[in-house]
Design a protein around this motif. Structure first.
Motif, PDB file in Angstrom:
ATOM      1  N   PRO A  28       0.819  -1.218   0.000  1.00  0.00           N
ATOM      2  CA  PRO A  28       0.000   0.000   0.000  1.00  0.00           C
ATOM      3  C   PRO A  28       0.850   1.264   0.000  1.00  0.00           C
ATOM      4  O   PRO A  28       2.073   1.211   0.135  1.00  0.00           O
ATOM      5  CB  PRO A  28      -0.810  -0.113   1.286  1.00  0.00           C
ATOM      6  CG  PRO A  28      -0.081  -1.073   2.138  1.00  0.00           C
ATOM      7  CD  PRO A  28       0.694  -1.972   1.226  1.00  0.00           C
ATOM      8  N   ALA A  29       0.207   2.398  -0.147  1.00  0.00           N
ATOM      9  CA  ALA A  29       0.888   3.684  -0.243  1.00  0.00           C
ATOM     10  C   ALA A  29       1.803   3.910   0.956  1.00  0.00           C
ATOM     11  O   ALA A  29       1.395   3.776   2.103  1.00  0.00           O
ATOM     12  CB  ALA A  29      -0.132   4.807  -0.345  1.00  0.00           C
ATOM     13  N   THR A  30       3.043   4.212   0.665  1.00  0.00           N
ATOM     14  CA  THR A  30       4.037   4.504   1.686  1.00  0.00           C
ATOM     15  C   THR A  30       5.008   5.538   1.125  1.00  0.00           C
ATOM     16  O   THR A  30       4.970   5.862  -0.053  1.00  0.00           O
ATOM     17  CB  THR A  30       4.763   3.219   2.141  1.00  0.00           C
ATOM     18  OG1 THR A  30       5.610   3.533   3.220  1.00  0.00           O
ATOM     19  CG2 THR A  30       5.572   2.617   1.027  1.00  0.00           C
ATOM     20  N   SER A  31       5.887   6.023   1.940  1.00  0.00           N
ATOM     21  CA  SER A  31       6.839   7.048   1.529  1.00  0.00           C
ATOM     22  C   SER A  31       7.862   6.482   0.545  1.00  0.00           C
ATOM     23  O   SER A  31       8.361   5.362   0.714  1.00  0.00           O
ATOM     24  CB  SER A  31       7.558   7.600   2.759  1.00  0.00           C
ATOM     25  OG  SER A  31       8.642   8.401   2.391  1.00  0.00           O
ATOM     26  N   LEU A  32       8.185   7.256  -0.479  1.00  0.00           N
ATOM     27  CA  LEU A  32       9.175   6.839  -1.477  1.00  0.00           C
ATOM     28  C   LEU A  32      10.549   6.639  -0.834  1.00  0.00           C
ATOM     29  O   LEU A  32      11.290   5.726  -1.194  1.00  0.00           O
ATOM     30  CB  LEU A  32       9.256   7.869  -2.602  1.00  0.00           C
ATOM     31  CG  LEU A  32      10.271   7.613  -3.707  1.00  0.00           C
ATOM     32  CD1 LEU A  32       9.961   6.310  -4.410  1.00  0.00           C
ATOM     33  CD2 LEU A  32      10.290   8.758  -4.688  1.00  0.00           C
ATOM     34  N   GLY A  33      10.892   7.473   0.138  1.00  0.00           N
ATOM     35  CA  GLY A  33      12.173   7.332   0.831  1.00  0.00           C
ATOM     36  C   GLY A  33      12.303   5.994   1.535  1.00  0.00           C
ATOM     37  O   GLY A  33      13.341   5.340   1.482  1.00  0.00           O
ATOM     38  N   ILE A  34      11.215   5.567   2.187  1.00  0.00           N
ATOM     39  CA  ILE A  34      11.237   4.268   2.877  1.00  0.00           C
ATOM     40  C   ILE A  34      11.374   3.145   1.861  1.00  0.00           C
ATOM     41  O   ILE A  34      12.129   2.189   2.068  1.00  0.00           O
ATOM     42  CB  ILE A  34       9.971   4.104   3.735  1.00  0.00           C
ATOM     43  CG1 ILE A  34      10.011   5.091   4.896  1.00  0.00           C
ATOM     44  CG2 ILE A  34       9.838   2.679   4.245  1.00  0.00           C
ATOM     45  CD1 ILE A  34       8.749   5.144   5.714  1.00  0.00           C
ATOM     46  N   VAL A  35      10.658   3.248   0.751  1.00  0.00           N
ATOM     47  CA  VAL A  35      10.741   2.223  -0.294  1.00  0.00           C
ATOM     48  C   VAL A  35      12.162   2.132  -0.837  1.00  0.00           C
ATOM     49  O   VAL A  35      12.692   1.033  -1.031  1.00  0.00           O
ATOM     50  CB  VAL A  35       9.726   2.517  -1.420  1.00  0.00           C
ATOM     51  CG1 VAL A  35       9.941   1.604  -2.604  1.00  0.00           C
ATOM     52  CG2 VAL A  35       8.310   2.379  -0.904  1.00  0.00           C
ATOM     53  N   LEU A  36      12.796   3.270  -1.073  1.00  0.00           N
ATOM     54  CA  LEU A  36      14.168   3.274  -1.586  1.00  0.00           C
ATOM     55  C   LEU A  36      15.137   2.647  -0.594  1.00  0.00           C
ATOM     56  O   LEU A  36      15.993   1.836  -0.964  1.00  0.00           O
ATOM     57  CB  LEU A  36      14.607   4.690  -1.927  1.00  0.00           C
ATOM     58  CG  LEU A  36      13.972   5.320  -3.165  1.00  0.00           C
ATOM     59  CD1 LEU A  36      14.345   6.791  -3.260  1.00  0.00           C
ATOM     60  CD2 LEU A  36      14.398   4.576  -4.398  1.00  0.00           C
ATOM     61  N   ILE A  37      15.026   3.000   0.671  1.00  0.00           N
ATOM     62  CA  ILE A  37      15.938   2.459   1.693  1.00  0.00           C
ATOM     63  C   ILE A  37      15.753   0.949   1.841  1.00  0.00           C
ATOM     64  O   ILE A  37      16.723   0.194   1.919  1.00  0.00           O
ATOM     65  CB  ILE A  37      15.742   3.192   3.031  1.00  0.00           C
ATOM     66  CG1 ILE A  37      16.243   4.635   2.901  1.00  0.00           C
ATOM     67  CG2 ILE A  37      16.468   2.480   4.162  1.00  0.00           C
ATOM     68  CD1 ILE A  37      15.934   5.507   4.087  1.00  0.00           C
ATOM     69  N   VAL A  38      14.486   0.496   1.866  1.00  0.00           N
ATOM     70  CA  VAL A  38      14.224  -0.945   1.985  1.00  0.00           C
ATOM     71  C   VAL A  38      14.746  -1.689   0.754  1.00  0.00           C
ATOM     72  O   VAL A  38      15.316  -2.781   0.868  1.00  0.00           O
ATOM     73  CB  VAL A  38      12.718  -1.200   2.208  1.00  0.00           C
ATOM     74  CG1 VAL A  38      12.372  -2.666   2.074  1.00  0.00           C
ATOM     75  CG2 VAL A  38      12.309  -0.689   3.579  1.00  0.00           C
ATOM     76  N   SER A  39      14.585  -1.088  -0.432  1.00  0.00           N
ATOM     77  CA  SER A  39      15.091  -1.714  -1.655  1.00  0.00           C
ATOM     78  C   SER A  39      16.615  -1.835  -1.629  1.00  0.00           C
ATOM     79  O   SER A  39      17.171  -2.871  -2.013  1.00  0.00           O
ATOM     80  CB  SER A  39      14.678  -0.900  -2.873  1.00  0.00           C
ATOM     81  OG  SER A  39      13.291  -0.831  -2.972  1.00  0.00           O
ATOM     82  N   LEU A  40      17.294  -0.783  -1.199  1.00  0.00           N
ATOM     83  CA  LEU A  40      18.758  -0.828  -1.102  1.00  0.00           C
ATOM     84  C   LEU A  40      19.213  -1.881  -0.093  1.00  0.00           C
ATOM     85  O   LEU A  40      20.169  -2.632  -0.347  1.00  0.00           O
ATOM     86  CB  LEU A  40      19.309   0.540  -0.725  1.00  0.00           C
ATOM     87  CG  LEU A  40      19.235   1.611  -1.808  1.00  0.00           C
ATOM     88  CD1 LEU A  40      19.606   2.976  -1.224  1.00  0.00           C
ATOM     89  CD2 LEU A  40      20.158   1.265  -2.948  1.00  0.00           C
ATOM     90  N   LEU A  41      18.535  -1.961   1.042  1.00  0.00           N
ATOM     91  CA  LEU A  41      18.885  -2.950   2.061  1.00  0.00           C
ATOM     92  C   LEU A  41      18.660  -4.368   1.545  1.00  0.00           C
ATOM     93  O   LEU A  41      19.506  -5.257   1.739  1.00  0.00           O
ATOM     94  CB  LEU A  41      18.089  -2.702   3.343  1.00  0.00           C
ATOM     95  CG  LEU A  41      18.322  -3.669   4.484  1.00  0.00           C
ATOM     96  CD1 LEU A  41      19.778  -3.604   4.938  1.00  0.00           C
ATOM     97  CD2 LEU A  41      17.402  -3.385   5.633  1.00  0.00           C
TER      98      LEU A  41
END
Length: 94
Positions: free
Chosen positions: A37-50
């Motif tokens: 669901p809708a979440t912050s782009l910054g969180i998505v980027l950090i989780v993707s990098l991790l």
């Protein structure tokens, strides 16, 4: 060495904070088999990098580290079986 690790950790935390602060847009992600669901782009980027770093580490471990550990164990077993505590004697034939 410890100071360098602390500095790298602080730099990574600062980069994550900046990444999260600059990318506040709301995004939804469709994974094909599920939906985030809708979440912050910054969180998505950090989780993707991790996730990428973890998957890459597991791939390196499986393809490089584990075969080298098996090879080392095999070499140590071979050395332990032939090691009598005395130096090896070799003969030279003429």
């Amino acid at each position: 060495m410890r100071l360098i690790r602390v500095l790298i950790a602080v730099l990574c935390l600062a980069a994550g904070a900046v990444l999260g602060a600059l990318n506040r847009q709301s995004v939804s992600i469709d994974l094909g088999f599920g939906f985030v669901p809708a979440t912050s782009l910054g969180i998505v980027l950090i989780v993707s990098l991790l996730a990428g770093a973890l998957i890459g580490g597991l791939a390196i471990s499986a393809s490089v580290v584990l075969p080298l550990r098996r090879r080392l164990a095999r070499a140590e077993r071979g050395r332990a079986g032939s090691d009598s505590g005395l130096p090896a004697v070799t003969t030279v034939e003429n």
